[in-house]
Design a protein around this motif. Structure first.
Motif: not given
Length: 164
Positions: A130-136, A155-164
C-alpha cells in the motif's frame, strides 16, 4: 510521553532477562501496549492526509485516478483497522500479554495469544504494497501535465521523496 515511558521501562529492567522492579515494568508493558495500538491510528492519519493532498492537487483528475485514489484510501483504512485490532486482541484475555512479558506466570496461563510474528508479517507485507501504491499513485497524473520532461521528472522525484 512515549520517550518518558520507554526510559522508565528501561530503568526498571525492560530488555533484560530479569526484571528489577516488577510493578514498574508491568506499567511500562501496559504503556507499550497502548502505544502499539495507537501506531495504526497515527500512521493512517498521515497516509490519508497524503491521499487528500493528491486529491487537492489534481483537481481536474480523471475517473480512473479518482477510483484508484479512493481504492487505495479504503485499503489503507482496512489495513489500519486490522492492524489496530491485531495488536489490541493479540492475547485473550488482554492482561495475559503484560503478565507473560513480566514473567508473572510460572505455568500455563488461562487464555491464549496469537502468533504475533506471523500476523505482523502479513500486516507489514500489506503495508509495503500500500505504501508503494501511495508512492506510485500521482506519477501518471504528473506525466499528463503540459510541461517539459525535466520538470516532470523533478516533480516525480519530489513526490517520491515526500512519501519516503
Amino acid at each position: 510521553m512515549l520517550t518518558k515511558k520507554c526510559v522508565a521501562g528501561i530503568k526498571n529492567g525492560l530488555g533484560r532477562k530479569r526484571l528489577t522492579d516488577i510493578p514498574a515494568a508491568l506499567q511500562a508493558f501496559k504503556w507499550l501496549y497502548v502505544f502499539e495500538a495507537l501506531f495504526s491510528v497515527t500512521t493512517i492519519a498521515t497516509k490519508l492526509s497524503i491521499l487528500y493532498l493528491y486529491k487537492r492537487i489534481f483537481t481536474t483528475f480523471d475517473k480512473m485516478f479518482a477510483w484508484a485514489l479512493y481504492t487505495v484510501a479504503a485499503l489503507q483504512v482496512g489495513r489500519a483497522v486490522s492492524g489496530f485490532f491485531t495488536v489490541v486482541f493479540q492475547c485473550w484475555p488482554i492482561d495475559i500479554l503484560w503478565k507473560l512479558k513480566g514473567g508473572l506466570f510460572s505455568g500455563q496461563p488461562e487464555g491464549h495469544c496469537i502468533d504475533l510474528v506471523a500476523a505482523l508479517t502479513g500486516l507489514a507485507i500489506a503495508n509495503t504494497v500500500l505504501n508503494t501504491a501511495l508512492l506510485v499513485l500521482p506519477m501518471p497524473m504528473v506525466w499528463k501535465l503540459h510541461t517539459s520532461r525535466k520538470h516532470k521528472i523533478g516533480l516525480c522525484v519530489i513526490f517520491a521523496l515526500g512519501c519516503a
